[in-house]
Design an enzyme around this catalytic site. Structure first.
Site, PDB file in Angstrom:
ATOM      1  N   HIS A 164     -30.670  43.912 -10.504  1.00 23.34           N
ATOM      2  CA  HIS A 164     -29.780  43.578  -9.390  1.00 23.34           C
ATOM      3  C   HIS A 164     -29.443  42.086  -9.431  1.00 23.34           C
ATOM      4  CE1 HIS A 164     -28.132  43.090  -5.398  1.00 23.34           C
ATOM      5  NE2 HIS A 164     -27.984  44.388  -5.360  1.00 23.34           N
ATOM      6  N   GLU A 188     -21.830  46.092 -10.183  1.00 24.62           N
ATOM      7  CA  GLU A 188     -21.783  45.356  -8.918  1.00 24.62           C
ATOM      8  C   GLU A 188     -21.265  43.941  -9.169  1.00 24.62           C
ATOM      9  OE1 GLU A 188     -24.617  47.182  -5.815  1.00 24.62           O
ATOM     10  OE2 GLU A 188     -25.719  45.666  -6.909  1.00 24.62           O
ATOM     11  N   ASN A 233     -29.252  50.777  -0.760  1.00 23.50           N
ATOM     12  CA  ASN A 233     -30.211  49.705  -1.043  1.00 23.50           C
ATOM     13  C   ASN A 233     -30.384  48.880   0.235  1.00 23.50           C
ATOM     14  OD1 ASN A 233     -31.611  47.480  -1.944  1.00 23.50           O
ATOM     15  ND2 ASN A 233     -30.006  46.746  -3.338  1.00 23.50           N
ATOM     16  N   TRP A 234     -31.515  49.071   0.894  1.00 22.21           N
ATOM     17  CA  TRP A 234     -31.735  48.361   2.165  1.00 22.21           C
ATOM     18  C   TRP A 234     -31.977  46.874   1.963  1.00 22.21           C
ATOM     19  CZ3 TRP A 234     -35.865  51.635   5.300  1.00 22.21           C
ATOM     20  CH2 TRP A 234     -35.422  52.969   5.371  1.00 22.21           C
ATOM     21  N   LYS A 235     -32.295  46.482   0.730  1.00 18.21           N
ATOM     22  CA  LYS A 235     -32.685  45.090   0.443  1.00 18.21           C
ATOM     23  C   LYS A 235     -33.860  44.707   1.354  1.00 18.21           C
ATOM     24  CE  LYS A 235     -28.062  44.340  -1.205  1.00 18.21           C
ATOM     25  NZ  LYS A 235     -26.960  43.429  -1.482  1.00 18.21           N
ATOM     26  N   GLY A 247     -21.931  41.829  -0.393  1.00 21.34           N
ATOM     27  CA  GLY A 247     -22.184  41.240   0.915  1.00 21.34           C
ATOM     28  C   GLY A 247     -21.097  40.291   1.392  1.00 21.34           C
ATOM     29  N   GLY A 271     -25.138  48.486   0.054  1.00 19.26           N
ATOM     30  CA  GLY A 271     -26.062  47.564   0.705  1.00 19.26           C
ATOM     31  C   GLY A 271     -25.906  47.652   2.209  1.00 19.26           C
ATOM     32  N   GLY A 272     -25.173  46.705   2.784  1.00 19.67           N
ATOM     33  CA  GLY A 272     -25.034  46.579   4.239  1.00 19.67           C
ATOM     34  C   GLY A 272     -24.753  47.889   4.970  1.00 19.67           C
ATOM     35  N   SER A 307     -19.697  45.723  -1.140  1.00 22.23           N
ATOM     36  CA  SER A 307     -18.899  45.906   0.072  1.00 22.23           C
ATOM     37  C   SER A 307     -18.232  47.279   0.176  1.00 22.23           C
ATOM     38  CB  SER A 307     -17.860  44.791   0.213  1.00 22.23           C
ATOM     39  OG  SER A 307     -18.514  43.533   0.303  1.00 22.23           O
ATOM     40  N   GLU A 367     -29.203  39.947  -7.224  1.00 23.03           N
ATOM     41  CA  GLU A 367     -30.061  39.085  -6.400  1.00 23.03           C
ATOM     42  C   GLU A 367     -31.380  38.786  -7.120  1.00 23.03           C
ATOM     43  OE1 GLU A 367     -29.808  41.582  -2.934  1.00 23.03           O
ATOM     44  OE2 GLU A 367     -27.681  41.095  -2.800  1.00 23.03           O
TER      45      GLU A 367
HETATM   46  P1  13P Z   1     -23.186  45.324  -0.033  1.00 24.78           P
HETATM   47  O1  13P Z   1     -22.790  46.772   0.077  1.00 24.78           O
HETATM   48  O2  13P Z   1     -23.858  44.806   1.198  1.00 24.78           O
HETATM   49  O3  13P Z   1     -22.063  44.472  -0.518  1.00 24.78           O
HETATM   50  O4  13P Z   1     -24.327  45.249  -1.178  1.00 24.78           O
HETATM   51  C1  13P Z   1     -24.102  45.842  -2.398  1.00 24.78           C
HETATM   52  C2  13P Z   1     -25.371  45.818  -3.171  1.00 24.78           C
HETATM   53  O5  13P Z   1     -25.815  44.783  -3.618  1.00 24.78           O
HETATM   54  C3  13P Z   1     -26.092  47.075  -3.347  1.00 24.78           C
HETATM   55  O6  13P Z   1     -27.136  46.929  -4.254  1.00 24.78           O
END
Ligand code: 13P
Length: 248
Positions: free
Chosen positions: A94, A166, A9-11, A172, A232-233, A211, A96
């Site tokens: 999600h 999650e 997930n690049w966000k 993050g 994510g990251g 993470s 967020e």
């Molecule tokens: P991180 O891997 O950056 O913690 O993000 C997880 C995430 O929200 C994937 O959707």
């Protein structure tokens, strides 16, 4: 047998060249067909990403969609549009989206219905906040999320869903749920699903997100009910993302 899945997930990250280079890096470095790899870039990348992965086993997800079929919703994107551009999956629920855009499980349920009606598989995210974990409410919170988001879905539709656990406190932050904490919750989620699906709950892939990095992926993925990750990251760097995929 359920699928092993690693989704990136690049966000809201990356410019055009950066994103296309990342896709090339993943396409060229992938050396397994045993893991389903899903890329979830921002909307403008979807068409190019679909073209680039066309001859591979990689598939493409959107990060969001609107709950309506179509209409006057400036700035939104429908499931039908996503489907026509070659999206196979879409992330919904999600944390967020819940935190910054006020989305709740009633809305998420509508989005899931819309996605399924357009042949897109939802990647349904759930997870508790730090306060909820500290108050030991995490099972109750996740149980309720699953119940309301997936309520009313037909058995065959439930089987098309990928669940992603999650925990908000791990997203993050560099703080990961321990393999034991994650397995406990994944087992609980599968148990919840089995109330409707019975034995077929064994066929639903449940991903862990929060993470995940090359150095902790292997242990997380070796847990009985952890079928992969939503990254994510670490998905913004093809070397790290590939290392996570190949750690299965
Ligand atoms: P991180 O891997 O950056 O913690 O993000 C997880 C995430 O929200 C994937 O959707």
């Amino acid at each position: 047998m359920r699928e092993k899945i690693v989704a990136g997930n690049w966000k809201m990250n990356l410019t055009k060249n950066e994103g296309l280079l990342l896709v090339d890096g993943v396409v060229n470095g992938l050396n397994t067909a045993d893991v389903k790899v899903i890329l979830a870039p921002p909307f403008p990348f979807i068409s190019d990403t679909v073209s680039k992965v066309e001859k591979t086993t990689i598939t493409v997800a959107a990060q969001n969609c609107h709950q309506s079929e179509s209409g006057a919703f400036t700035g939104e994107v429908s499931a039908a549009t996503l489907q026509s551009f070659g999206c196979d999956y879409c992330i919904v629920g999600h944390s967020e989206r819940r935190q910054y855009f006020g989305e709740d499980d009633t809305l998420v349920n509508e989005k899931i219905e819309q996605l399924l009606a357009n042949n897109i598989k939802p990647i349904y995210c759930c997870g508790e906040s730090l306060e909820q974990r500290q108050a030991e409410e995490h099972f109750e919170v996740v149980g309720k999320q699953i119940q309301s988001a997936l309520s009313g879905l037909k058995r065959e539709d439930l089987l098309k869903i990928v669940v992603a656990y999650e925990p908000v406190w791990a997203i993050g932050t560099g703080e990961t749920a321990t393999p034991k904490q994650a397995q406990e919750m994944h087992g609980f989620i599968r148990e919840k699903l089995s109330q409707v699906l019975r034995d077929e709950a064994e066929n639903v892939s449940i991903l862990y997100g929060g993470s995940v990095k090359p150095d902790n992926a292997k242990e997380l993925f070796s847990q009985k009910d952890i079928d992969g990750g939503l990254i994510g990251g670490a998905s913004l760097n093809s070397t790290d993302f590939l290392a996570i995929i190949h750690s299965f």
